[in-house]
Design a protein around this motif. Structure first.
Motif, PDB file in Angstrom:
ATOM      1  N   GLY A 152      -8.377   0.333   4.892  1.00  0.00           N
ATOM      2  CA  GLY A 152      -8.551   1.752   4.631  1.00  0.00           C
ATOM      3  C   GLY A 152      -7.581   2.356   3.639  1.00  0.00           C
ATOM      4  N   VAL A 153      -6.770   1.545   3.016  1.00  0.00           N
ATOM      5  CA  VAL A 153      -5.794   2.030   2.045  1.00  0.00           C
ATOM      6  C   VAL A 153      -6.415   1.980   0.652  1.00  0.00           C
ATOM      7  CG1 VAL A 153      -3.474   1.678   1.101  1.00  0.00           C
ATOM      8  CG2 VAL A 153      -3.920   1.212   3.511  1.00  0.00           C
ATOM      9  N   ARG A 154      -6.211   3.035  -0.136  1.00  0.00           N
ATOM     10  CA  ARG A 154      -6.842   3.128  -1.453  1.00  0.00           C
ATOM     11  C   ARG A 154      -5.854   3.256  -2.609  1.00  0.00           C
ATOM     12  NH1 ARG A 154     -10.242   1.522   1.440  1.00  0.00           N
ATOM     13  NH2 ARG A 154     -12.383   2.240   1.649  1.00  0.00           N
ATOM     14  N   LYS A 155      -4.570   3.264  -2.316  1.00  0.00           N
ATOM     15  CA  LYS A 155      -3.549   3.331  -3.365  1.00  0.00           C
ATOM     16  C   LYS A 155      -2.480   2.279  -3.083  1.00  0.00           C
ATOM     17  CE  LYS A 155      -5.122   6.904  -5.613  1.00  0.00           C
ATOM     18  NZ  LYS A 155      -5.720   6.732  -6.917  1.00  0.00           N
ATOM     19  N   GLU A 181      -7.058  -0.363 -10.697  1.00  0.00           N
ATOM     20  CA  GLU A 181      -7.993   0.496  -9.970  1.00  0.00           C
ATOM     21  C   GLU A 181      -7.290   1.287  -8.864  1.00  0.00           C
ATOM     22  OE1 GLU A 181     -11.798   2.078  -9.160  1.00  0.00           O
ATOM     23  OE2 GLU A 181     -11.090   0.902 -10.869  1.00  0.00           O
ATOM     24  N   PHE A 182      -6.222   0.714  -8.318  1.00  0.00           N
ATOM     25  CA  PHE A 182      -5.554   1.298  -7.158  1.00  0.00           C
ATOM     26  C   PHE A 182      -4.121   1.739  -7.451  1.00  0.00           C
ATOM     27  CE2 PHE A 182      -8.752  -1.727  -5.751  1.00  0.00           C
ATOM     28  CZ  PHE A 182      -9.517  -0.927  -4.928  1.00  0.00           C
ATOM     29  N   GLY A 223       0.825  -1.199   0.000  1.00  0.00           N
ATOM     30  CA  GLY A 223       0.000   0.000   0.000  1.00  0.00           C
ATOM     31  C   GLY A 223       0.857   1.245   0.000  1.00  0.00           C
ATOM     32  N   SER A 244      -8.309  -6.824  -1.385  1.00  0.00           N
ATOM     33  CA  SER A 244      -9.428  -6.735  -0.442  1.00  0.00           C
ATOM     34  C   SER A 244      -8.933  -6.429   0.963  1.00  0.00           C
ATOM     35  CB  SER A 244     -10.234  -8.033  -0.444  1.00  0.00           C
ATOM     36  OG  SER A 244     -10.906  -8.191  -1.663  1.00  0.00           O
ATOM     37  N   VAL A 276      -7.954  -2.729   1.068  1.00  0.00           N
ATOM     38  CA  VAL A 276      -9.120  -1.847   1.123  1.00  0.00           C
ATOM     39  C   VAL A 276      -9.776  -1.912   2.498  1.00  0.00           C
ATOM     40  CG1 VAL A 276     -11.440  -1.475   0.178  1.00  0.00           C
ATOM     41  CG2 VAL A 276      -9.502  -1.831  -1.356  1.00  0.00           C
TER      42      VAL A 276
END
Length: 136
Positions: free
Chosen positions: A70-73, A99-100, A36, A64, A67
Motif C-alpha cells: 500500500g505504499v506509493r512513495k 515512478e515512485f 518506503g 512490487s 506497492v
C-alpha cells in the motif's frame, strides 16, 4: 541523507533478498531494499527466466512488495550484487524507481560484497527523466 542505522538495516534486507535470488543462468545474484516513505523497508531479488529477458530485477521485486503493502512513495534503494564491482539499477529499473520517487532527493546506494559503497541521487543516474507529473 540516510542514517548509518537505516543503511545497515537496508543492507541486511538486501543481503537476505540476494540470498534468495533465482539466477541459474547468469549465477549473478542481486538483492535490493527499497525504503518506503512510511519508513518500512521492502526487499526484492532477481528472478531469471529461461526465456531471456523475461526475468525480474531485484529493484522491481522490491517495488512490487512496496506497492502490495500500500505504499506509493519511496525514499531510497540499496542494491547489492556479486563480486567487487558496485552495481546500479539498470535503465528500466531507474525508470521504475522514478515512478515512485522525487529524483533530486531519492537516494540510490550500491554496496559490493566487500562492503564498499557509493551513493547517488536518482537525478544523477537518470537526468531529465519523465515522470507522473508530466501528465498533470
Amino acid at each position: 541523507m540516510l542514517s548509518a542505522a537505516l543503511k545497515t538495516e537496508m543492507l541486511a534486507v538486501a543481503r537476505a533478498a540476494r540470498a534468495a535470488a533465482y539466477a541459474p543462468y547468469s549465477n549473478y545474484f542481486v538483492g535490493a531494499a527499497v525504503l518506503g516513505d512510511d519508513g518500512r523497508i521492502f526487499g526484492g531479488c532477481n528472478v531469471e527466466n529461461a526465456a531471456f529477458p523475461e526475468g525480474v530485477c531485484a529493484e522491481a521485486g522490491a517495488l512490487s512488495a512496496m506497492v502490495l503493502a500500500g505504499v506509493r512513495k519511496a525514499q531510497a534503494v540499496l542494491v547489492v550484487g556479486a563480486g567487487s564491482h558496485l552495481i546500479t539499477p539498470c535503465g528500466g529499473c531507474r525508470q521504475k524507481l522514478r515512478e515512485f520517487a522525487q529524483p533530486d532527493s531519492f537516494q540510490v546506494l550500491a554496496v559490493n560484497e566487500d562492503g564498499q559503497e557509493q551513493q547517488w541521487t536518482l537525478a544523477e543516474l537518470l537526468p531529465h527523466s519523465f515522470g507522473p507529473e508530466h501528465f498533470s
